[in-house]
Design a protein around this motif. Structure first.
Motif, PDB file in Angstrom:
ATOM      1  N   SER A 130       9.925  18.249   2.418  1.00 52.39           N
ATOM      2  CA  SER A 130      10.153  17.074   1.580  1.00 52.39           C
ATOM      3  C   SER A 130       8.862  16.288   1.458  1.00 52.39           C
ATOM      4  N   CYS A 131       8.740  15.541   0.376  1.00 53.07           N
ATOM      5  CA  CYS A 131       7.593  14.664   0.170  1.00 53.07           C
ATOM      6  C   CYS A 131       8.110  13.325  -0.341  1.00 53.07           C
ATOM      7  N   PHE A 132       7.596  12.268   0.252  1.00 55.86           N
ATOM      8  CA  PHE A 132       7.981  10.913  -0.127  1.00 55.86           C
ATOM      9  C   PHE A 132       6.719  10.082  -0.328  1.00 55.86           C
ATOM     10  N   VAL A 133       6.722   9.219  -1.311  1.00 52.09           N
ATOM     11  CA  VAL A 133       5.681   8.210  -1.451  1.00 52.09           C
ATOM     12  C   VAL A 133       6.389   6.869  -1.349  1.00 52.09           C
ATOM     13  N   VAL A 134       5.955   6.060  -0.380  1.00 52.79           N
ATOM     14  CA  VAL A 134       6.570   4.757  -0.162  1.00 52.79           C
ATOM     15  C   VAL A 134       5.521   3.663  -0.274  1.00 52.79           C
ATOM     16  N   ASN A 135       5.956   2.486  -0.680  1.00 50.08           N
ATOM     17  CA  ASN A 135       5.087   1.331  -0.814  1.00 50.08           C
ATOM     18  C   ASN A 135       5.468   0.328   0.270  1.00 50.08           C
ATOM     19  N   VAL A 136       4.756   0.409   1.399  1.00 45.08           N
ATOM     20  CA  VAL A 136       4.998  -0.473   2.543  1.00 45.08           C
ATOM     21  C   VAL A 136       3.656  -0.965   3.077  1.00 45.08           C
ATOM     22  N   ASN A 137       3.691  -1.902   3.999  1.00 47.53           N
ATOM     23  CA  ASN A 137       2.472  -2.568   4.459  1.00 47.53           C
ATOM     24  C   ASN A 137       1.726  -1.877   5.587  1.00 47.53           C
ATOM     25  N   SER A 138       2.334  -0.872   6.230  1.00 43.71           N
ATOM     26  CA  SER A 138       1.659  -0.271   7.387  1.00 43.71           C
ATOM     27  C   SER A 138       2.180   1.132   7.667  1.00 43.71           C
ATOM     28  N   MET A 145       0.827  -1.173   0.000  1.00 41.37           N
ATOM     29  CA  MET A 145       0.000   0.000   0.000  1.00 41.37           C
ATOM     30  C   MET A 145       0.874   1.239   0.000  1.00 41.37           C
ATOM     31  N   LEU A 146       0.341   2.311  -0.533  1.00 47.17           N
ATOM     32  CA  LEU A 146       1.112   3.542  -0.661  1.00 47.17           C
ATOM     33  C   LEU A 146       0.863   4.467   0.529  1.00 47.17           C
ATOM     34  N   TRP A 147       1.924   5.143   0.943  1.00 52.70           N
ATOM     35  CA  TRP A 147       1.876   6.123   2.022  1.00 52.70           C
ATOM     36  C   TRP A 147       2.621   7.366   1.577  1.00 52.70           C
ATOM     37  N   VAL A 148       2.019   8.527   1.816  1.00 56.55           N
ATOM     38  CA  VAL A 148       2.658   9.809   1.542  1.00 56.55           C
ATOM     39  C   VAL A 148       3.225  10.329   2.852  1.00 56.55           C
ATOM     40  N   ILE A 149       4.497  10.660   2.843  1.00 55.83           N
ATOM     41  CA  ILE A 149       5.155  11.269   3.999  1.00 55.83           C
ATOM     42  C   ILE A 149       5.450  12.712   3.593  1.00 55.83           C
ATOM     43  N   SER A 150       4.730  13.638   4.209  1.00 60.32           N
ATOM     44  CA  SER A 150       4.858  15.053   3.883  1.00 60.32           C
ATOM     45  C   SER A 150       5.522  15.771   5.057  1.00 60.32           C
ATOM     46  N   CYS A 151       6.634  16.427   4.782  1.00 61.81           N
ATOM     47  CA  CYS A 151       7.450  17.037   5.827  1.00 61.81           C
ATOM     48  C   CYS A 151       7.610  18.532   5.571  1.00 61.81           C
ATOM     49  N   ILE A 152       7.519  19.307   6.638  1.00 61.17           N
ATOM     50  CA  ILE A 152       7.732  20.753   6.583  1.00 61.17           C
ATOM     51  C   ILE A 152       9.001  21.059   7.374  1.00 61.17           C
ATOM     52  N   ASP A 153       9.902  21.826   6.771  1.00 65.74           N
ATOM     53  CA  ASP A 153      11.154  22.188   7.445  1.00 65.74           C
ATOM     54  C   ASP A 153      10.909  23.153   8.603  1.00 65.74           C
ATOM     55  N   LYS A 154      11.738  23.042   9.619  1.00 63.92           N
ATOM     56  CA  LYS A 154      11.803  24.059  10.661  1.00 63.92           C
ATOM     57  C   LYS A 154      12.433  25.308  10.052  1.00 63.92           C
TER      58      LYS A 154
END
Length: 100
Positions: free
Chosen positions: A52-60, A1-10
């Protein structure tokens, strides 16, 4: 399953970001089997990274968080906020990103 990791810099972390950029890129390369897409988010003029933005394909969610936690940017305090959101692949058109 796909997950979006959206990060905002300090604020004021550009120097830290630059210092750990090479280890960050090496880490992403080590995650190539699960990393669908990754890149810096930028100001409208493209002059400054603001996250930064990442899309990863992991199970959880836990696995997505582990990917984020392992990133040198996260470990060195670059990010003020990290959001992890599950997504469904609705459209897939990687050709549209060519030249971006």
């Amino acid at each position: 399953m796909l997950w979006v990791i959206s990060c905002i810099d300090k604020a004021n972390t550009a120097e830290i970001r630059e210092k750990v950029l090479a280890p960050h890129r090496e880490y992403l390369q080590s995650q190539k089997k699960i990393l669908v897409l990754a890149g810096a988010t930028q100001t409208d003029d493209g002059a400054t990274a603001i996250g930064s933005c990442f899309v990863v394909n992991v199970n959880s969610r836990a696995e997505a968080k582990a990917v984020s936690d392992g990133d040198p940017f996260t470990q060195n305090g670059v990010f003020a906020d990290i959001k992890i959101t599950r997504m469904r692949k609705g459209q897939w058109n990687p050709e549209a990103a060519e030249g971006a």
